[in-house]
Structure formats: structure tokens, C-alpha cells
Design an enzyme around this catalytic site. Structure first.
Site, PDB file in Angstrom:
ATOM      1  N   ARG A   1     -12.798  13.438  56.156  1.00 36.52           N
ATOM      2  CA  ARG A   1     -12.464  12.053  56.460  1.00 36.52           C
ATOM      3  C   ARG A   1     -13.603  11.147  56.028  1.00 36.52           C
ATOM      4  NH1 ARG A   1     -10.928   9.894  61.447  1.00 36.52           N
ATOM      5  NH2 ARG A   1      -9.450  11.532  61.655  1.00 36.52           N
TER       6      ARG A   1
ATOM      7  N   LYS B   1      -8.858   4.264  65.388  1.00 31.64           N
ATOM      8  CA  LYS B   1      -8.011   3.192  65.896  1.00 31.64           C
ATOM      9  C   LYS B   1      -8.271   2.939  67.375  1.00 31.64           C
ATOM     10  CE  LYS B   1      -4.546   5.193  63.999  1.00 31.64           C
ATOM     11  NZ  LYS B   1      -3.215   5.691  63.669  1.00 31.64           N
TER      12      LYS B   1
ATOM     13  N   GLU C   1       0.161   7.199  62.606  1.00 30.28           N
ATOM     14  CA  GLU C   1       0.745   6.978  63.920  1.00 30.28           C
ATOM     15  C   GLU C   1       0.682   5.468  64.159  1.00 30.28           C
ATOM     16  OE1 GLU C   1      -1.191   9.089  67.105  1.00 30.28           O
ATOM     17  OE2 GLU C   1       0.193   8.240  68.570  1.00 30.28           O
TER      18      GLU C   1
HETATM   19  P1  ATP Z   1      -7.658   7.381  64.025  1.00 31.66           P
HETATM   20  O1  ATP Z   1      -8.474   8.427  64.721  1.00 31.66           O
HETATM   21  O2  ATP Z   1      -8.454   6.343  63.348  1.00 31.66           O
HETATM   22  O3  ATP Z   1      -6.558   6.847  64.861  1.00 31.66           O
HETATM   23  P2  ATP Z   1      -5.848   9.167  62.961  1.00 31.66           P
HETATM   24  O4  ATP Z   1      -6.177  10.314  62.078  1.00 31.66           O
HETATM   25  O5  ATP Z   1      -5.474   9.441  64.350  1.00 31.66           O
HETATM   26  O6  ATP Z   1      -7.009   8.163  62.838  1.00 31.66           O
HETATM   27  P3  ATP Z   1      -3.323   8.620  61.863  1.00 31.66           P
HETATM   28  O7  ATP Z   1      -2.512   7.410  61.981  1.00 31.66           O
HETATM   29  O8  ATP Z   1      -2.855   9.850  62.531  1.00 31.66           O
HETATM   30  O9  ATP Z   1      -4.748   8.242  62.353  1.00 31.66           O
HETATM   31  O10 ATP Z   1      -3.701   8.911  60.361  1.00 31.66           O
HETATM   32  C1  ATP Z   1      -2.837   8.830  59.256  1.00 31.66           C
HETATM   33  C2  ATP Z   1      -3.475   9.577  58.128  1.00 31.66           C
HETATM   34  O11 ATP Z   1      -4.719   8.990  57.769  1.00 31.66           O
HETATM   35  C3  ATP Z   1      -3.748  11.015  58.514  1.00 31.66           C
HETATM   36  O12 ATP Z   1      -3.284  11.849  57.480  1.00 31.66           O
HETATM   37  C4  ATP Z   1      -5.240  11.073  58.665  1.00 31.66           C
HETATM   38  O13 ATP Z   1      -5.732  12.326  58.319  1.00 31.66           O
HETATM   39  C5  ATP Z   1      -5.717   9.976  57.711  1.00 31.66           C
HETATM   40  N1  ATP Z   1      -7.000   9.435  58.145  1.00 31.66           N
HETATM   41  C6  ATP Z   1      -7.289   8.867  59.330  1.00 31.66           C
HETATM   42  N2  ATP Z   1      -8.586   8.516  59.384  1.00 31.66           N
HETATM   43  C7  ATP Z   1      -9.145   8.872  58.204  1.00 31.66           C
HETATM   44  C8  ATP Z   1     -10.457   8.773  57.643  1.00 31.66           C
HETATM   45  N3  ATP Z   1     -11.476   8.245  58.321  1.00 31.66           N
HETATM   46  N4  ATP Z   1     -10.652   9.236  56.401  1.00 31.66           N
HETATM   47  C9  ATP Z   1      -9.639   9.765  55.703  1.00 31.66           C
HETATM   48  N5  ATP Z   1      -8.377   9.887  56.163  1.00 31.66           N
HETATM   49  C10 ATP Z   1      -8.126   9.446  57.397  1.00 31.66           C
HETATM   50 MG    MG Z   2      -4.057   9.832  65.553  1.00 33.63          MG
END
Ligand code: ATP
Ligand code: MG
Length: 560
Positions: free
Chosen positions: A263, A273, A38
């Protein structure tokens, strides 16, 4: 199928085993994965794990990987983030096959929503967000059906069209899937699939004022792109039934499968983020690429290489079990990567002037210094030596403790690549601080001359004074302090756990050859560790170095 393999299988990547099985059984012809960030912030090391997993799987099995921006939330998203994400993925060394935006599919998603309505599988609900939440029930109690649940498809089509036309305010109405208010899986109790948001979207502008919810949009995006293995983190496990429901009921021709993995969590790090944005917005750090940030851009600026990050991601593996990885493991991989690559030079971070009283005034000699003692191919360089040099302040003690082998009055040490010197006299200022040492050197002891007359126990580094290049050094400690008590750490806001001493800036000297060091060039400074030339704060003739990592750690990667 999702439970057939876990972290106990032969490979440390259970998803890879699933792919192997799917290909062998002919369930898929070609692997298609995607990385779906995102664009609401910069990528962090956790995303790197997901990027490596998706791209490396497809590479290994000759498949494809899309970079897809999951931009279904107009309020938090920004083109700045889109650009940074592209840059980071490329920098890690990956090339996407397709570059897509979820918002490109808004038209098709809308059509699929209409299909659900026509099938009697979606309805417009006038309840407020609070009312919907309250009527959802709990794990032990079923939910209460909405009073609007039995609207006819025609009524729903008309209302949904009016939602789309902007006739309602934010929150006035939503579109919900009509599934089962008594389902044991709360996610199946008529989840909201469209909401009204009157906001400008970075890609579609003002074309839409209704936006699909992530849980509805994501399976459609995957299906539209022909993704075969949709890999996400474990929090989405309970969403899988809804994911499958959407693909089936929207009659998508291509059927993706969702797989969940653990994760990445790192010690002394926040990895979200939202929290990282808070650190930036509240100026706790100096931007998203502050070297103390676990962002990819922060790690890059600190001096991490793509190779080190990829090796780290491979090592931590892919499993279904929750865990926290020791950040020292990441450090281990940058040391490994730079060990044979980085030029090994000298730098004095906290200078103390030394005058070598028996060295001829006005004379400079050039000494041979090997560039990497573990990699002969890197050759050698010449470094100047003369009557005045700088050493490290803490390589001298007026009153040495036992087993102190560096300089103290009357003691002799080896200067790396040069001569033995002996401390004869200590010069102090009015405040009683040591400001200069007066030493003598022994010309017989030149490095490489084969001198065996006597031995000294200490070898220290130094920089010749007249050719010294002034430089700044930034040393880092973890930005977030982990609590020894885990429960406590969860309770305390991460902002209360900020380490006030996470950055120390020093001014000293480096060798003359480093005057023109290029941005992002990496060095091993003798005894100090690995450093990166900062791309933003270096000035002509005055480089700024970020310490990537010290030379040694107590951490044993094999035991982690
Ligand atoms: P954040 O909570 O840091 O914003 P998010 O999962 O909301 O992370 P996205 O931009 O939706 O962020 O994530 C893109 C991809 O990265 C998704 O497939 C998510 O599962 C993966 N991802 C995000 N954080 C992690 C992590 N700590 N370890 C492994 N994969 C991750
Ligand atoms: Mg997200």
C-alpha cells in the site's frame, strides 16, 4: 506463483509481469480487474494507486475493469460516499466497464453459504464474539473447537434460516466456515462468514438482517464478476488461503486469483478513511475536500491534476516491500505537469505600497508580459503600470543583511516586465512600521528595450495599484507532523501530531486579467509557486487561490 516476481523484476510493476505470463500461457483469455472500495469515506491518494493499477493494467491488455462497491457493512456506508467515489474515479480519467454493488449479490452469497452448510463445511455458532476470539488459539497454540461445531447440516440449515428471518438479536449467533481449528494460519480456524446486523442498508434497505463478512464476500464477488486478477494490499496475504478455499468450496465456476501489493504510505500523511473521517468529524479540517487532506477531492481542490497523480502512481511502482514515499515526490509531479501549461503571472501576497514619484500622475501604460517563459506558444498579455504599485513586504528591508539584493534605501531593482526603480524614501506610521515606499524609476530601463547601461542584481514582482484585483491566498504546510523518531510516531496518536500552522491565509492582489479566473484554473505566480482558483471560496471579483506547491524543492525524484 506469487513469489516468482517481486520489485526486482525488469518492470517496476510485478503484477504486470504476472498478467503477461498468464496471457502468454493461455491461463486467462481476457484480463478482468476491479476496484472495490468500501463506501465508508472519500477516496485518498492510496486508493489512486490501486485505481491506476487496476484500470491501467486492463487498459494495457485490452481487458475490463469493474467499479464495485464493497458494501457488506450496512452501518458505516452511505450514498454520499458512493457518489464521491464515482466522481473521483472519473476525474482521474478512468471509465469502468461494470458498476456493481456487493449487496447486489447478497442472494447468491446466501445460496453459497447454504451450499457450504449442506456440504458440512459451515455451522451456526452460538458463542459470543469474545468467546470465539478467545478460543481461536495463538500462533503457537491451536484453537479450541466450538461446542456447536458438530451440529448437523439440517440443524444448521434451520438455524441459519432463523437467523435470516430475524429471530435472533445482533451477536446472538454467527455462521462459521468449518475448516481447521489447528491450522497454522489463524484465518483458517473456522472464520466467521455471516453475522447478524439489524440495520438499514443503503442499497438493500431492510431486506436482510444477516450480512456476509468481508473475507467471505470478497472472493465470491470477484468470482461472480469473472475477475481474473484480484489485486489487494499486503495485509490480505494471509487471507489468500481462505480466499481460495471459498472459491473452491462454494464451487464458483470462475476462479479469480488474488495478488497482493504494497500500500502507498506518504510522509506527513495519515492514509486511512477511518482517520480521515475523524479529522472531518472533529473539524480539524474543513471537510473531506479540505486542500490539506490527502483525499482525491482534497488534492483536486488544492490544484492537483489527474495527470500529475497518474504520473506519480506510475513512478512509485508496484512492489511487495513496505515503504513510505516522500510527499515531495507527489509535489514533483504537479510541478512537472504545470510547468509548461500554467500561465505565469504576478501576485502580491503581502502588499506594500510603492509610489513612483517621477512617474506622471494619471498616466497608465500597458506593458507586454510573456505568459510562460518556457512555452512561447502561450503568447503574451498586457499588464498596466502607473505611479502606484504594490510590492511584496519582504522585498524591502530598511537595514538589509549582506547579499540582500532587493529593495532598501538607495538601492535599485528591476520590476519584472517593467522598469528599474530606486528606493528614495521610507514612509512609516505612528507605530514605526513601514507603510509606503517612495521610489523613482528610470524610463530608459524599460523591459525589452535592450537597455544595457547598468545592471541590477534583484528582480521583484509587483501589481499596479489602480487595476489590482483583491485576492485571498491560502498557503499550506503538512497537516500531520512526522516524528523524527519512527517508533515515537507510531506510538503517538495522529491527533497529537496535528500541525497547528498547516494553513496560512493572506490577502493581497493579482493582475487585472485574473478578475474572471475560473474555478480550478491554475497559475504560476512569479516566485511564489503554483496556485489553484478555489472552487468554493472564490467570490465574483475576488478569487481565492490555494497554493498547490512552491516553485522549488530540495527533493531529487531520481534519487528517491
Ligand atoms: P482505508 O483503510 O483507507 O479505509 P481500505 O483498504 O479499507 O482503506 P477500501 O475501500 O477497502 O479501503 O479500499 C479499496 C481498494 O483500495 C482496496 O483494494 C485497497 O487495497 C486499496 N487501497 C486502500 N488503501 C490503499 C493504499 N494506501 N495504497 C494502495 N491501495 C490502497
Ligand atoms: Mg476498508
Amino acid at each position: 506463483m506469487d513469489k516468482t516476481a517481486d520489485n526486482k523484476t525488469s518492470s517496476s510493476n510485478f503484477i504486470k509481469n504476472i498478467v503477461i505470463d498468464d496471457l502468454a500461457a493461455g491461463r486467462v483469455k481476457e484480463i478482468v480487474t476491479r476496484f472495490p472500495p468500501e463506501p465508508n469515506g472519500y477516496l485518498h491518494i492510496g486508493h489512486a494507486k490501486s485505481i491506476c493499477l487496476n484500470f491501467e493494467l486492463a487498459d494495457e491488455f485490452k481487458g475490463r475493469t469493474n467499479l464495485r462497491f464493497d458494501d457488506t457493512n450496512p452501518v458505516k456506508e452511505d450514498v454520499e460516499y458512493v457518489e464521491s467515489i464515482k466522481q473521483d474515479v472519473k476525474w482521474l480519467g478512468f471509465e469502468w466497464d461494470g458498476l456493481f454493488f456487493a449487496s447486489d449479490y447478497f442472494g447468491e452469497m446466501y445460496e453459497r453459504a447454504l451450499l457450504l452448510i449442506r456440504k458440512g463445511l459451515a455451522y451456526v455458532d452460538d458463542q459470543s464474539a469474545d468467546e470465539i476470539r478467545e478460543s481461536r488459539g495463538t500462533l503457537t497454540e491451536p484453537g479450541k473447537p466450538s461446542p456447536y461445531r458438530d451440529r448437523t447440516p439440517d440443524e444448521n440449515l434451520a438455524l441459519f434460516a432463523r437467523m435470516k428471518n430475524g429471530e435472533f438479536a445482533n451477536g446472538e449467533k454467527v455462521l462459521r466456515a468449518k475448516i481447521d481449528m489447528a491450522s497454522p494460519n489463524v484465518n483458517m480456524r473456522d472464520p466467521v462468514i455471516y453475522r447478524i446486523v439489524h440495520a438499514h442498508h443503503h442499497n438493500t434497505g431492510d431486506a436482510w438482517c444477516i450480512y456476509p463478512m468481508y473475507a467471505f464476500a470478497h472472493p465470491l464477488e470477484d468470482a461472480i464478476e469473472g475477475v481474473t486478477h484480484s489485486i489487494c494490499t499486503l495485509e490480505f496475504e494471509d487471507q489468500r488461503p481462505f480466499y481460495d478455499w471459498v472459491v473452491a468450496e462454494c464451487e464458483m465456476p470462475s476462479v479469480p486469483r488474488q495478488y497482493e501489493f504494497n500500500r502507498l504510505n506518504l510522509t506527513n500523511t495519515v492514509m486511512s478513511k477511518r482517520k480521515l473521517k475523524q479529522l472531518v468529524d472533529e473539524q480539524v479540517v474543513d471537510g473531506w475536500d479540505d486542500p490539506r487532506m490527502p483525499t482525491i477531492s482534497g488534492l483536486r481542490r488544492k490544484g492537483y491534476t489527474p495527470e500529475a497523480i497518474r504520473a506519480f502512481c506510475r513512478e512509485i511502482g508496484v512492489a511487495k516491500s513496505y515503504g513510505v514515499v516522500d510527499e515531495r515526490m507527489l509535489e514533483h509531479f504537479i510541478r512537472e505537469d504545470l510547468k509548461l501549461k500554467a500561465l505565469r503571472t504576478m501576485a502580491v501576497l503581502r502588499p506594500l505600497k510603492v509610489v513612483i514619484t517621477n512617474y506622471p500622475e494619471g498616466q497608465t501604460e500597458w506593458l507586454d508580459a510573456e505568459n510562460n517563459s518556457e512555452n512561447e506558444e502561450m503568447g503574451s498579455r498586457s499588464i498596466p503600470f502607473s505611479r502606484e504599485i504594490y510590492i511584496e513586504q519582504d522585498d524591502f528591508m530598511e537595514v538589509p543583511p549582506p547579499k540582500y539584493f532587493r529593495l532598501f534605501p538607495g538601492n535599485e531593482v528591476r520590476l519584472k516586465h517593467a522598469y528599474f526603480i530606486k528606493c528614495e524614501e521610507v514612509v512609516k506610521n505612528e507605530a514605526g512600521e513601514v507603510v509606503e515606499l517612495r521610489c523613482t524609476y528610470d524610463p530608459e530601463t524599460k523591459s525589452g528595450s535592450g537597455f544595457t547601461g547598468r545592471k541590477v542584481k534583484g528582480t521583484i514582482h509587483w501589481i499596479e495599484a489602480t487595476h489590482a484585483v483583491p485576492a485571498d491566498f491560502r498557503l499550506y504546510e503538512p497537516l500531520i507532523m512526522d516524528e523524527s523518531d519512527e517508533d515515537d510516531a507510531e506510538d503517538k496518536s495522529f491527533l497529537e501530531r496535528i500541525n497547528p500552522n498547516s494553513l496560512e491565509t493572506l490577502s493581497g492582489f493579482v493582475e487585472p486579467g485574473m478578475k474572471a479566473a475560473a474555478a480550478q484554473e491554475k497559475f504560476q505566480f512569479f516566485r511564489h509557486g503554483y496556485f489553484n482558483v478555489d472552487p468554493k471560496d472564490s467570490a465574483p471579483g475576488r478569487p481565492a487561490f490555494n497554493r498547490i506547491v512552491s516553485l522549488k524543492s530540495s527533493f531529487d525524484a531520481a534519487k528517491a
